[in-house]
Design an enzyme around this catalytic site. Structure first.
Site, PDB file in Angstrom:
ATOM      1  N   TYR A   8      60.836 -82.357  40.747  1.00 11.31           N
ATOM      2  CA  TYR A   8      59.449 -82.147  40.344  1.00 11.31           C
ATOM      3  C   TYR A   8      58.658 -83.450  40.387  1.00 11.31           C
ATOM      4  O   TYR A   8      59.216 -84.553  40.377  1.00 11.31           O
ATOM      5  CB  TYR A   8      59.381 -81.568  38.932  1.00 11.31           C
ATOM      6  CG  TYR A   8      59.810 -82.541  37.858  1.00 11.31           C
ATOM      7  CD1 TYR A   8      58.873 -83.333  37.185  1.00 11.31           C
ATOM      8  CD2 TYR A   8      61.152 -82.686  37.527  1.00 11.31           C
ATOM      9  CE1 TYR A   8      59.276 -84.243  36.219  1.00 11.31           C
ATOM     10  CE2 TYR A   8      61.554 -83.589  36.566  1.00 11.31           C
ATOM     11  CZ  TYR A   8      60.612 -84.367  35.913  1.00 11.31           C
ATOM     12  OH  TYR A   8      61.012 -85.279  34.971  1.00 11.31           O
ATOM     13  N   PHE A  28      52.642 -89.162  36.024  1.00 10.90           N
ATOM     14  CA  PHE A  28      53.331 -89.595  34.810  1.00 10.90           C
ATOM     15  C   PHE A  28      54.843 -89.411  34.885  1.00 10.90           C
ATOM     16  O   PHE A  28      55.573 -89.952  34.057  1.00 10.90           O
ATOM     17  CB  PHE A  28      52.779 -88.878  33.571  1.00 10.90           C
ATOM     18  CG  PHE A  28      52.830 -87.374  33.639  1.00 10.90           C
ATOM     19  CD1 PHE A  28      53.990 -86.683  33.354  1.00 10.90           C
ATOM     20  CD2 PHE A  28      51.695 -86.653  33.984  1.00 10.90           C
ATOM     21  CE1 PHE A  28      54.038 -85.290  33.416  1.00 10.90           C
ATOM     22  CE2 PHE A  28      51.725 -85.264  34.040  1.00 10.90           C
ATOM     23  CZ  PHE A  28      52.901 -84.582  33.764  1.00 10.90           C
ATOM     24  N   ASP A  29      55.326 -88.683  35.879  1.00 10.69           N
ATOM     25  CA  ASP A  29      56.779 -88.516  36.018  1.00 10.69           C
ATOM     26  C   ASP A  29      57.085 -87.944  37.394  1.00 10.69           C
ATOM     27  O   ASP A  29      56.277 -87.188  37.967  1.00 10.69           O
ATOM     28  CB  ASP A  29      57.311 -87.589  34.927  1.00 10.69           C
ATOM     29  CG  ASP A  29      58.822 -87.706  34.751  1.00 10.69           C
ATOM     30  OD1 ASP A  29      59.419 -88.610  35.369  1.00 10.69           O
ATOM     31  OD2 ASP A  29      59.401 -86.916  33.985  1.00 10.69           O
ATOM     32  N   ILE A  69      58.504 -77.006  28.254  1.00 11.18           N
ATOM     33  CA  ILE A  69      57.197 -76.510  27.818  1.00 11.18           C
ATOM     34  C   ILE A  69      57.009 -75.062  28.281  1.00 11.18           C
ATOM     35  O   ILE A  69      57.572 -74.647  29.299  1.00 11.18           O
ATOM     36  CB  ILE A  69      56.053 -77.408  28.334  1.00 11.18           C
ATOM     37  CG1 ILE A  69      56.071 -77.504  29.860  1.00 11.18           C
ATOM     38  CG2 ILE A  69      56.122 -78.783  27.701  1.00 11.18           C
ATOM     39  CD1 ILE A  69      54.896 -78.294  30.443  1.00 11.18           C
ATOM     40  N   TYR A  88      51.422 -79.547  26.202  1.00  5.50           N
ATOM     41  CA  TYR A  88      51.683 -80.304  24.976  1.00  5.50           C
ATOM     42  C   TYR A  88      50.573 -80.176  23.938  1.00  5.50           C
ATOM     43  O   TYR A  88      50.628 -80.833  22.902  1.00  5.50           O
ATOM     44  CB  TYR A  88      51.921 -81.775  25.324  1.00  5.50           C
ATOM     45  CG  TYR A  88      53.184 -81.976  26.130  1.00  5.50           C
ATOM     46  CD1 TYR A  88      54.422 -82.013  25.505  1.00  5.50           C
ATOM     47  CD2 TYR A  88      53.139 -82.090  27.514  1.00  5.50           C
ATOM     48  CE1 TYR A  88      55.592 -82.184  26.240  1.00  5.50           C
ATOM     49  CE2 TYR A  88      54.296 -82.250  28.261  1.00  5.50           C
ATOM     50  CZ  TYR A  88      55.513 -82.301  27.618  1.00  5.50           C
ATOM     51  OH  TYR A  88      56.670 -82.453  28.348  1.00  5.50           O
ATOM     52  N   PHE A 148      51.897 -79.822  38.315  1.00  6.40           N
ATOM     53  CA  PHE A 148      53.278 -80.094  38.711  1.00  6.40           C
ATOM     54  C   PHE A 148      53.560 -79.521  40.096  1.00  6.40           C
ATOM     55  O   PHE A 148      53.075 -78.444  40.449  1.00  6.40           O
ATOM     56  CB  PHE A 148      54.267 -79.445  37.744  1.00  6.40           C
ATOM     57  CG  PHE A 148      54.388 -80.120  36.413  1.00  6.40           C
ATOM     58  CD1 PHE A 148      55.207 -81.231  36.255  1.00  6.40           C
ATOM     59  CD2 PHE A 148      53.689 -79.641  35.319  1.00  6.40           C
ATOM     60  CE1 PHE A 148      55.327 -81.845  35.023  1.00  6.40           C
ATOM     61  CE2 PHE A 148      53.809 -80.246  34.074  1.00  6.40           C
ATOM     62  CZ  PHE A 148      54.629 -81.359  33.925  1.00  6.40           C
TER      63      PHE A 148
END
Length: 238
Positions: free
Chosen positions: A155, A165-166, A183, A209, A226
């Protein structure tokens, strides 16, 4: 003065920002020739570094407090007065931070809703009853996982402004986790995907979140984007 309390004074002051006081000529020209001078300066520099450069401190009053302790002079406030003062100060700062975070989260929610509305109009984008948006990039032919299954995925996650962010792709390593251990937006999407599929997900704040965000990386009420690739469904043995 109680040393533990003095340490608490230093740490409590670190929560806010600094009053810019001019250094005196004596402070600017202080000598660092002897061991005592160098040690004293190092202690002062370390103390200031712990407090931070952006705290609201009356430099004269702060220096007086330090001097009184080091020279064993009578302390001008009782332990009880200092404790009450610092507790009130901390509570005020906490309330101000919470108010600022709430205001930012409200602004972020407006941005998220605008982004979601625009994205919903794009070709190939589908929106579920929960508000989750997805677009199929590659349709796999494998099984679909259930909520109790464990999956392996690749991902990449970004904010709506494109800030990444990731990314498991950057780490060159897939990630394995329970479908119901992430989530809500991911839990919902994964159960609709066949192994081998790659989807783009746009997840509303309520399915991500929420107003609290996630640490310093994901702000409150942020919609998340994502790219998710379902690599495999893991068996118990695996």
């Amino acid at each position: 003065m109680n040393k533990a309390l003095f340490g608490g004074v230093v740490l409590a002051l670190a929560v806010t920002g600094c009053d810019q006081a001019k250094n005196s000529a004596a402070e600017e020209n202080v000598a660092l020739e002897t061991e005592q001078q160098r040690v004293s300066y190092a202690l002062g520099a370390n103390l200031a570094a712990r407090i931070g450069s952006d705290m609201q401190v009356d430099a004269s009053a702060f220096a007086a407090g330090v001097t009184d302790v080091l020279k064993e002079k009578p302390i001008r406030m009782s332990d009880e007065q200092m404790t009450e003062t610092l507790q009130a100060f901390q509570q005020k700062q906490i309330a101000e931070r919470q108010a600022a975070q709430a205001a930012q989260a409200e602004a972020n929610l407006a941005v998220a809703e605008e982004f979601l509305a625009a994205n919903a109009e794009k070709d190939g984008v589908k929106t579920t009853d929960s508000g989750l948006q997805y677009r199929v990039i590659t349709e796999g032919e494998g099984d679909k996982p259930g909520a109790e299954d464990t999956v392996e995925v690749h991902y990449r996650g970004t904010l709506t402004d494109g800030t990444e962010f990731d990314s498991s792709y950057k780490r060159d390593s897939t990630v394995t986790f329970p479908v119901n251990g992430v989530i809500p937006g991911w839990t919902e999407a994964l159960q609709m995907m066949n192994v081998g599929s790659k989807w783009e997900l746009v997840i509303p704040p309520a399915l991500a979140y929420g107003p609290g965000g996630a640490g310093e990386v994901i702000p409150g009420n942020a919609a998340l984007v994502f790219e998710v690739e379902l690599v495999d469904i893991k068996t118990d043995a695996e």
